[in-house]
Design a protein around this motif. Structure first.
Motif, PDB file in Angstrom:
ATOM      1  N   PRO A  48     -14.983  20.259 -67.458  1.00 30.58           N
ATOM      2  CA  PRO A  48     -14.812  21.069 -66.245  1.00 30.58           C
ATOM      3  C   PRO A  48     -15.877  22.154 -66.140  1.00 30.58           C
ATOM      4  O   PRO A  48     -16.336  22.700 -67.155  1.00 30.58           O
ATOM      5  CB  PRO A  48     -13.422  21.685 -66.420  1.00 30.58           C
ATOM      6  N   VAL A  49     -16.276  22.459 -64.917  1.00 29.43           N
ATOM      7  CA  VAL A  49     -17.246  23.511 -64.645  1.00 29.43           C
ATOM      8  C   VAL A  49     -16.559  24.599 -63.825  1.00 29.43           C
ATOM      9  O   VAL A  49     -15.941  24.315 -62.800  1.00 29.43           O
ATOM     10  CB  VAL A  49     -18.465  22.963 -63.865  1.00 29.43           C
ATOM     11  N   LEU A  50     -16.640  25.851 -64.299  1.00 25.84           N
ATOM     12  CA  LEU A  50     -16.051  26.963 -63.564  1.00 25.84           C
ATOM     13  C   LEU A  50     -16.814  27.182 -62.265  1.00 25.84           C
ATOM     14  O   LEU A  50     -18.050  27.207 -62.251  1.00 25.84           O
ATOM     15  CB  LEU A  50     -16.095  28.235 -64.413  1.00 25.84           C
ATOM     16  N   THR A  51     -16.069  27.337 -61.185  1.00 25.48           N
ATOM     17  CA  THR A  51     -16.684  27.470 -59.867  1.00 25.48           C
ATOM     18  C   THR A  51     -15.933  28.510 -59.054  1.00 25.48           C
ATOM     19  O   THR A  51     -14.704  28.606 -59.121  1.00 25.48           O
ATOM     20  CB  THR A  51     -16.640  26.129 -59.106  1.00 25.48           C
ATOM     21  N   GLU A  52     -16.677  29.255 -58.281  1.00 22.28           N
ATOM     22  CA  GLU A  52     -16.097  30.270 -57.404  1.00 22.28           C
ATOM     23  C   GLU A  52     -16.354  29.872 -55.961  1.00 22.28           C
ATOM     24  O   GLU A  52     -17.449  29.426 -55.602  1.00 22.28           O
ATOM     25  CB  GLU A  52     -16.753  31.635 -57.683  1.00 22.28           C
ATOM     26  N   GLY A  53     -15.335  30.013 -55.104  1.00 22.12           N
ATOM     27  CA  GLY A  53     -15.540  29.827 -53.673  1.00 22.12           C
ATOM     28  C   GLY A  53     -15.697  28.381 -53.245  1.00 22.12           C
ATOM     29  O   GLY A  53     -15.406  27.442 -53.985  1.00 22.12           O
ATOM     30  N   THR A  54     -16.186  28.219 -52.017  1.00 19.15           N
ATOM     31  CA  THR A  54     -16.345  26.910 -51.392  1.00 19.15           C
ATOM     32  C   THR A  54     -17.786  26.732 -50.935  1.00 19.15           C
ATOM     33  O   THR A  54     -18.400  27.680 -50.438  1.00 19.15           O
ATOM     34  CB  THR A  54     -15.399  26.777 -50.176  1.00 19.15           C
ATOM     35  N   PHE A  55     -18.291  25.526 -51.099  1.00 15.42           N
ATOM     36  CA  PHE A  55     -19.648  25.204 -50.666  1.00 15.42           C
ATOM     37  C   PHE A  55     -19.572  24.277 -49.455  1.00 15.42           C
ATOM     38  O   PHE A  55     -18.782  23.322 -49.449  1.00 15.42           O
ATOM     39  CB  PHE A  55     -20.434  24.552 -51.807  1.00 15.42           C
ATOM     40  N   GLU A  56     -20.389  24.571 -48.454  1.00 15.47           N
ATOM     41  CA  GLU A  56     -20.336  23.868 -47.173  1.00 15.47           C
ATOM     42  C   GLU A  56     -21.495  22.884 -47.048  1.00 15.47           C
ATOM     43  O   GLU A  56     -22.654  23.246 -47.257  1.00 15.47           O
ATOM     44  CB  GLU A  56     -20.381  24.877 -46.012  1.00 15.47           C
ATOM     45  N   TRP A  57     -21.158  21.645 -46.689  1.00 16.17           N
ATOM     46  CA  TRP A  57     -22.130  20.558 -46.671  1.00 16.17           C
ATOM     47  C   TRP A  57     -22.172  19.839 -45.333  1.00 16.17           C
ATOM     48  O   TRP A  57     -21.155  19.726 -44.640  1.00 16.17           O
ATOM     49  CB  TRP A  57     -21.778  19.526 -47.747  1.00 16.17           C
ATOM     50  N   VAL A  58     -23.355  19.325 -45.016  1.00 12.21           N
ATOM     51  CA  VAL A  58     -23.522  18.346 -43.942  1.00 12.21           C
ATOM     52  C   VAL A  58     -24.066  17.082 -44.604  1.00 12.21           C
ATOM     53  O   VAL A  58     -25.079  17.132 -45.322  1.00 12.21           O
ATOM     54  CB  VAL A  58     -24.499  18.838 -42.855  1.00 12.21           C
ATOM     55  N   LEU A  59     -23.402  15.962 -44.396  1.00 11.12           N
ATOM     56  CA  LEU A  59     -23.803  14.696 -45.009  1.00 11.12           C
ATOM     57  C   LEU A  59     -24.398  13.807 -43.940  1.00 11.12           C
ATOM     58  O   LEU A  59     -23.732  13.452 -42.966  1.00 11.12           O
ATOM     59  CB  LEU A  59     -22.588  14.031 -45.659  1.00 11.12           C
ATOM     60  N   ARG A  60     -25.668  13.496 -44.111  1.00  5.63           N
ATOM     61  CA  ARG A  60     -26.365  12.637 -43.147  1.00  5.63           C
ATOM     62  C   ARG A  60     -26.275  11.206 -43.656  1.00  5.63           C
ATOM     63  O   ARG A  60     -26.716  10.888 -44.760  1.00  5.63           O
ATOM     64  CB  ARG A  60     -27.815  13.108 -42.992  1.00  5.63           C
ATOM     65  N   LEU A  61     -25.668  10.339 -42.873  1.00  3.42           N
ATOM     66  CA  LEU A  61     -25.394   8.973 -43.287  1.00  3.42           C
ATOM     67  C   LEU A  61     -26.491   8.032 -42.808  1.00  3.42           C
ATOM     68  O   LEU A  61     -27.241   8.350 -41.875  1.00  3.42           O
ATOM     69  CB  LEU A  61     -24.041   8.520 -42.737  1.00  3.42           C
ATOM     70  N   SER A  62     -26.564   6.874 -43.427  1.00  6.61           N
ATOM     71  CA  SER A  62     -27.560   5.874 -43.066  1.00  6.61           C
ATOM     72  C   SER A  62     -26.857   4.565 -42.753  1.00  6.61           C
ATOM     73  O   SER A  62     -25.882   4.195 -43.417  1.00  6.61           O
ATOM     74  CB  SER A  62     -28.552   5.674 -44.212  1.00  6.61           C
ATOM     75  N   ASP A  63     -27.347   3.874 -41.737  1.00  3.40           N
ATOM     76  CA  ASP A  63     -26.756   2.581 -41.383  1.00  3.40           C
ATOM     77  C   ASP A  63     -27.173   1.493 -42.357  1.00  3.40           C
ATOM     78  O   ASP A  63     -26.572   0.427 -42.404  1.00  3.40           O
ATOM     79  CB  ASP A  63     -27.168   2.182 -39.959  1.00  3.40           C
ATOM     80  N   GLU A  64     -28.206   1.759 -43.127  1.00  3.84           N
ATOM     81  CA  GLU A  64     -28.727   0.785 -44.090  1.00  3.84           C
ATOM     82  C   GLU A  64     -28.464   1.276 -45.501  1.00  3.84           C
ATOM     83  O   GLU A  64     -28.854   2.379 -45.869  1.00  3.84           O
ATOM     84  CB  GLU A  64     -30.236   0.601 -43.878  1.00  3.84           C
ATOM     85  N   GLY A  65     -27.788   0.456 -46.280  1.00  8.41           N
ATOM     86  CA  GLY A  65     -27.483   0.846 -47.646  1.00  8.41           C
ATOM     87  C   GLY A  65     -28.704   0.765 -48.547  1.00  8.41           C
ATOM     88  O   GLY A  65     -29.797   0.368 -48.128  1.00  8.41           O
ATOM     89  N   MET A  66     -28.516   1.174 -49.804  1.00  6.24           N
ATOM     90  CA  MET A  66     -29.578   1.088 -50.800  1.00  6.24           C
ATOM     91  C   MET A  66     -29.035   0.439 -52.064  1.00  6.24           C
ATOM     92  O   MET A  66     -27.859   0.616 -52.396  1.00  6.24           O
ATOM     93  CB  MET A  66     -30.124   2.478 -51.146  1.00  6.24           C
ATOM     94  N   SER A  67     -29.891  -0.280 -52.749  1.00  3.17           N
ATOM     95  CA  SER A  67     -29.516  -0.909 -54.016  1.00  3.17           C
ATOM     96  C   SER A  67     -29.684   0.100 -55.146  1.00  3.17           C
ATOM     97  O   SER A  67     -30.802   0.560 -55.407  1.00  3.17           O
ATOM     98  CB  SER A  67     -30.386  -2.144 -54.275  1.00  3.17           C
ATOM     99  N   THR A  68     -28.591   0.430 -55.805  1.00  2.00           N
ATOM    100  CA  THR A  68     -28.675   1.348 -56.943  1.00  2.00           C
ATOM    101  C   THR A  68     -29.565   0.786 -58.060  1.00  2.00           C
ATOM    102  O   THR A  68     -30.424   1.502 -58.578  1.00  2.00           O
ATOM    103  CB  THR A  68     -27.262   1.660 -57.480  1.00  2.00           C
ATOM    104  N   PRO A  69     -29.404  -0.497 -58.455  1.00  2.00           N
ATOM    105  CA  PRO A  69     -30.296  -1.030 -59.493  1.00  2.00           C
ATOM    106  C   PRO A  69     -31.772  -0.953 -59.091  1.00  2.00           C
ATOM    107  O   PRO A  69     -32.636  -0.690 -59.941  1.00  2.00           O
ATOM    108  CB  PRO A  69     -29.843  -2.488 -59.634  1.00  2.00           C
TER     109      PRO A  69
END
Length: 307
Positions: free
Chosen positions: A162-183
């Motif tokens: 576990p990592v100690l954390t304070e507060g909340t972090f705000e994000w915008v997630l930009r999605l892609s219609d084309e996936g990517m190969s992890t390998p």
């Protein structure tokens, strides 16, 4: 005796990801910091004979997703049954909100929620530690979906602290219609290191910089933005130059910083506050990008309804 149990588990973003060199077992040792987001998956386990799965109508198109024994949620329920000796009897219904193939752990969240829902439905009463141990048998990201919050992951990402954390972090997630190969992304990293090995030197034990943990502990989004890191970002951008353009767009339109999430293709943009994130999301949408607002950390897999 419960007739149904609904459990909720979070998606995630990796705010830091360090990748070691390819090991003899075919895997790369990792050091990463997971942050659980309020983008969640719900799994409802109904009392039934046999094990089945369906997807509820929702914001994510699930028409191409498998509902057979290859599905991670089915595998989770069956693993719980095999481990405890309880009959594998449950009809699972999944409501998806985490984008598919976006590197945000949606499938892992399904598995974590299925473990928690079936444990409650069947009365197998495993401890949280037991559930995390089972989760590790299903995939590297599943233990974190059970644990939630913020955690340092090592090994393959499944050994959590576990990592100690304070507060909340705000994000915008930009999605892609084309996936990517992890390998493919990992292979590009390996090729880059092989080509420049003399200058780079070996990466045997990947580590997370202390400033990442300090920023989280302080609840300081500006410091965290400065510390965001991902060893897979450069190869991902090399494979997908369009992601570099989107990254630059977000960073010049209000984000404190942007990062490739895991191996991509989702991009995470950290904002100073909720208002800043809302404004950035609106700017992206006006330009035709597909984005989702999220914040975190949030808890791990937990029961939210039962009757």
């Amino acid at each position: 005796m419960q007739n149904f149990v609904t459990a909720r588990a979070p998606g995630k973003i990796n705010v830091a990801l360090a990748v070691g060199d390819l090991a003899d077992d075919g895997y790369h040792p990792l050091a990463t910091v997971f942050l659980a987001l309020n983008l969640t998956e719900d799994v409802t386990a109904h009392r039934a004979e046999g094990l089945s799965l369906e997807y509820a109508p929702g914001p994510i198109d699930t028409s191409d997703l498998a509902t057979d024994e290859s599905n991670l949620a089915i595998r989770a329920a069956r693993l719980l049954a095999d481990t405890t000796g309880h009959p594998a009897d449950a009809a699972l219904t999944i409501t998806k909100r985490v984008p598919i193939a976006g590197g945000m752990g949606g499938g892992s969240a399904d598995a974590a929620a299925a473990l928690v829902a079936c444990d409650a439905l069947w009365g197998t009463n495993l401890t949280r530690e037991d559930l995390v141990a089972l989760a590790a048998k299903l995939g590297a990201d599943v233990p974190f979906a059970v644990a939630g919050g913020v955690a340092l992951g090592t090994g393959r990402g499944d050994v959590l602290s576990p990592v100690l954390t304070e507060g909340t972090f705000e994000w915008v997630l930009r999605l892609s219609d084309e996936g990517m190969s992890t390998p493919l992304t990992f292979r590009a990293l390996d090729e880059h290191r092989a080509k420049h090995g003399a200058a780079l030197g070996p990466v045997v034990d990947p580590e997370i910089e202390a400033r990442v943990l300090h920023a989280l502990r302080a609840g300081d989004p500006v410091a965290l933005a400065d510390a965001l890191s991902n060893d897979l970002q450069a190869p991902a951008l090399q494979l997908r130059p369009d992601l570099a353009e989107a990254l630059e767009f977000g960073e010049t339109h209000g984000a404190l910083a942007g990062i490739v999430s895991g191996s991509g293709p989702t991009l995470g943009f950290l904002a100073a506050d909720a208002a800043g994130a809302d404004a950035l999301a609106a700017t992206f949408r006006r330009e035709g990008h597909r984005v989702v607002r999220a914040s975190g950390p949030v808890p791990g897999a937990r029961v939210i309804e039962a009757a």
